[in-house]
Every structure is written in structure tokens, then in C-alpha cells.
Design an enzyme around this catalytic site. Structure first.
Site, PDB file in Angstrom:
ATOM      1  N   ASP A 137      -7.820  32.419  -2.034  1.00 33.53           N
ATOM      2  CA  ASP A 137      -8.876  32.701  -1.060  1.00 33.53           C
ATOM      3  C   ASP A 137      -8.672  34.109  -0.530  1.00 33.53           C
ATOM      4  O   ASP A 137      -7.560  34.450  -0.084  1.00 33.53           O
ATOM      5  CB  ASP A 137      -8.835  31.693   0.094  1.00 33.53           C
ATOM      6  CG  ASP A 137      -9.896  31.993   1.140  1.00 33.53           C
ATOM      7  OD1 ASP A 137     -11.076  32.114   0.775  1.00 33.53           O
ATOM      8  OD2 ASP A 137      -9.529  32.117   2.340  1.00 33.53           O
ATOM      9  N   GLU A 170     -13.135  33.219  -5.806  1.00 29.35           N
ATOM     10  CA  GLU A 170     -14.568  33.231  -5.499  1.00 29.35           C
ATOM     11  C   GLU A 170     -15.170  34.532  -6.015  1.00 29.35           C
ATOM     12  O   GLU A 170     -14.542  35.594  -5.933  1.00 29.35           O
ATOM     13  CB  GLU A 170     -14.791  33.117  -3.992  1.00 29.35           C
ATOM     14  CG  GLU A 170     -14.510  31.737  -3.429  1.00 29.35           C
ATOM     15  CD  GLU A 170     -14.737  31.682  -1.930  1.00 29.35           C
ATOM     16  OE1 GLU A 170     -15.586  30.907  -1.486  1.00 29.35           O
ATOM     17  OE2 GLU A 170     -14.049  32.411  -1.199  1.00 29.35           O
ATOM     18  N   ASP A 223      -7.548  29.629   6.015  1.00 29.52           N
ATOM     19  CA  ASP A 223      -7.458  30.235   4.686  1.00 29.52           C
ATOM     20  C   ASP A 223      -6.809  29.301   3.671  1.00 29.52           C
ATOM     21  O   ASP A 223      -7.227  29.255   2.506  1.00 29.52           O
ATOM     22  CB  ASP A 223      -6.672  31.552   4.761  1.00 29.52           C
ATOM     23  CG  ASP A 223      -7.403  32.617   5.578  1.00 29.52           C
ATOM     24  OD1 ASP A 223      -8.646  32.573   5.597  1.00 29.52           O
ATOM     25  OD2 ASP A 223      -6.742  33.469   6.185  1.00 29.52           O
TER      26      ASP A 223
END
Length: 369
Positions: free
Chosen positions: A186, A270, A351
Site C-alpha cells: 500500500d 494499486e 495502511d
């Protein structure tokens, strides 16, 4: 066949430096001249597409009649300037980039030359280049014997250093690895990333560390008379500070990506729009200091050369708002909330929770239960 580049420091003589400066200038001139002529032709035939398709655009060879000093530099460098312009237009028409712009003297100084009939050779700390002949360079690592040199790109930095990037081609077909060890990452503004195992990259934020020293040096530069000797000396100090920060960042990202590529069979991240994030959320300095885009590029090629995978999940996937324990999605979650609390009683660092969700989504895409 895959390509691999090797970058080395060049140490040209004074005469070679003059020829390099001339080559940089000629490449820039030819690029701008071809762009200018193309714009004139597009303006003339913009209503007649058939005539535009049939029209032959000028090549660097045609300019040598009007500008004979172009013959003094490497002709392959001028030919590559034409290819770069063609690529810029191709990217523009396909929607991948903006309209090609004219090159400025202040822009990056570089040119590319190709291997033709053995015109580029390596021998005992020297490299033979077209027009320049033998140039001294620091070969800190060997280029494998099975690698074939295809082209070389010579670059001059703002601090006056010269580098050469040797592009090679080699036969290598990576064997796909069985995916066993998978990790989710992340993006974190402060530490670069937090993984699904709870570990942080602990990025030192080199730009933030040097910000005070950089501001002081730039303040001094702003008081100097532009173009004076003192101005040039101070400009060099500012450029050296920026170069040091860039080198520190690149070194950290290379090492961090190498550790991940060696340890895991697949890495899940991501697919973020960093430019949009920096503009929309006013995190410009922090986003650019982290170098997340550079990090993912390094990570991708390091994984691929080992037959491993980089999985990118949709940027709209609610990794931060989803509970990694029960799967419930929160309606809203502000940036100031650093702890994720769910109605099921699950409490975790925001996170780490997001990294676990990214990991789970990656496993779904991989088809692993």
C-alpha cells in the site's frame, strides 16, 4: 529478445567535450528544424488528408546542404533525432502524450548513436564511439559476453558530468515461477509503502532532509547577477544538491525493489495516478520525493527478468475503506484517521489494513484461494 542497459561514467578530453557539445546542439537543431517544417506542412495540408499522407517530410540529410556544419557530427545521432520526433508524433496521435514541443538549450543534453559495422567497441577502460574515437570511461562492471551492443546514449548532466548508457540485446527466456509467496503493498506518503506483513519501507525522504540547505543555496543564486562567474558557481552548487538527492532516491528505490523481487514470487500494488494525486490533494513535494512511479518501474522489470509477476489492481478498489477482517466497506474515511476501526471490533493501522486488502485482491486475480 530482451534488452538491458549498462550505465557508465565518461571522461572525455577537452577536444571530445567540444565535439560532444557540438553534437548536442546539432541534434537539438535538427529536431527543432524538422518539427518546424512539419508544423508548416500540417498547416498547409490540414484540409487535404490524402495530400498530407503522400507528402514526404524532410530528413536530416536534406539539411546538410543548407547547413554544412551538420556534417561534422555523428550522422546516426541526427537520424535518431528524426526517429524521436516520429515517436513523439505517434504518441500524440494515439493519445499517450501531448503535442511535440521544441527542445530548449536548458533541456537535458543527450544523443543516441547505433552500432553499424563495428563502430562501437570496448577495450581496457576505453570505448570507441563514432567521430569521438576512443573515450575513457569507468567500467565498474562487465557486460556479459553473450550481450550484443545495439546502441549508446551519451548524456551530460547539469553538473557537467558525462554518462553513457549502453543498450544490449541478449537471449533470455525467463521461466515462469510457481506463485507461492505473494505480498501486497500500500502506497504510503511517509514511508513509501507498507506491506501486508506489516513491514514499512522507511524511506528517508531525502528531498525533505535537504530542503533547508537547498532553499539557502537557491536564495543565494537568486541574488547573483545572471550569467556572471559567481552566478555560474552558485548554479553548480544548486545542481549538485539536486543531483545528490536524485542519486540517493534512485539508490534506495533500486535496493528496496531488489529485496522484494528476490523474496516474493508476485507483488500486488494499486494502479495509482500519482500526478493526479499530487495535484488534487496538494501533496506535490511528498509524492515526487517518494518516486513511487520510478519504484514500480524498477520492481516490474526486476520481477519479470526472474519470471515473476507484478499485479496491478484497480485504483478505485476501496482498499483503505474495507475491513480486512469481515469485508465490510466504510462509507467515509478521512485522511486524518490513521487507525481503521470496524463495527465488528477489528482495529488496525490504516495502511496495514489497506495492504492486507490489496494482498487479498491480488490473490483473487492470481486465482489463488
Amino acid at each position: 529478445m530482451p534488452n538491458k542497459a549498462y550505465k557508465f561514467r565518461l571522461y572525455p578530453t577537452k577536444e571530445q567535450e567540444q565535439l560532444l557539445a557540438k553534437t548536442f546542439g546539432c541534434v537539438r537543431f535538427v529536431y527543432n528544424k524538422m518539427l518546424e517544417d512539419r508544423l508548416r506542412i500540417y498547416e498547409k495540408f490540414k484540409d487535404d488528408k490524402e495530400a498530407l499522407k503522400k507528402h514526404k517530410f524532410p530528413t536530416p540529410a536534406k539539411y546538410k546542404k543548407d547547413f554544412p556544419w551538420l556534417k561534422e557530427v555523428d550522422s546516426l545521432a541526427l537520424a535518431n533525432a528524426q526517429l524521436n520526433l516520429q515517436k513523439a508524433f505517434t504518441n500524440f496521435f494515439s493519445g499517450r502524450a501531448g503535442f511535440p514541443k521544441f527542445k530548449s538549450r536548458k533541456a537535458k543534453q543527450s544523443y543516441t548513436t547505433n552500432v553499424v559495422n563495428g563502430n562501437i567497441k570496448l577495450a581496457d577502460g576505453y570505448i570507441k564511439l563514432p567521430k569521438l574515437k576512443w573515450v575513457k570511461f569507468k567500467q565498474h562492471r562487465e557486460i556479459p559476453a553473450d550481450h550484443t551492443i545495439k546502441s549508446c546514449t551519451i548524456t551530460k548532466t547539469k553538473t557537467g558530468k558525462y554518462f553513457i548508457s549502453i543498450l544490449t540485446e541478449y537471449k533470455h527466456q525467463p521461466v515462469p515461477k510457481d506463485v507461492k509467496n505473494v505480498v501486497g503493498l500500500d502506497f504510503s506518503m511517509n514511508t513509501l509503502y507498507v506491506d501486508s506483513e506489516g513491514k514499512r519501507a522507511n524511506y528517508p525522504r531525502f528531498y525533505r532532509q535537504a530542503l533547508e540547505k537547498l532553499a539557502r543555496a537557491q536564495r543565494v543564486l537568486s541574488r547573483r547577477r545572471k550569467g556572471s562567474n559567481r552566478w555560474h558557481k552558485q548554479r553548480l552548487k544548486v545542481a549538485k544538491l539536486h543531483e545528490k538527492i536524485a542519486n540517493q532516491r534512485k539508490d534506495f528505490l533500486h535496493k528496496a525493489s531488489r529485496r522484494l523481487a528476490n523474496r516474493y514470487d508476485a507483488v500486488v500494488i494499486e494502479d495509482l495516478n500519482m500526478k493526479g494525486m499530487s495535484q488534487a490533494l496538494h501533496f506535490g513535494k511528498s509524492v515526487h520525493d517518494n518516486g513511487w512511479g520510478m519504484f514500480t518501474t524498477f520492481l516490474q522489470y526486476k520481477l519479470e527478468e526472474q519470471g515473476k509477476k507484478l499485479i496491478k489492481i484497480d485504483k478505485w478498489f476501496p482498499s483503505s475503506k474495507t475491513c480486512s477482517c469481515c469485508g465490510q466497506v466504510k462509507v467515509s474515511l478521512s485522511l486524518s484517521e490513521r487507525l481503521f476501526r470496524c463495527e465488528c471490533g477489528f482495529v488496525a493501522d490504516r495502511d496495514i489494513n489497506a495492504a492486507i486488502n490489496i494482498h487479498k485482491e491480488g490473490l483473487k486475480q492470481l486465482g489463488i484461494a
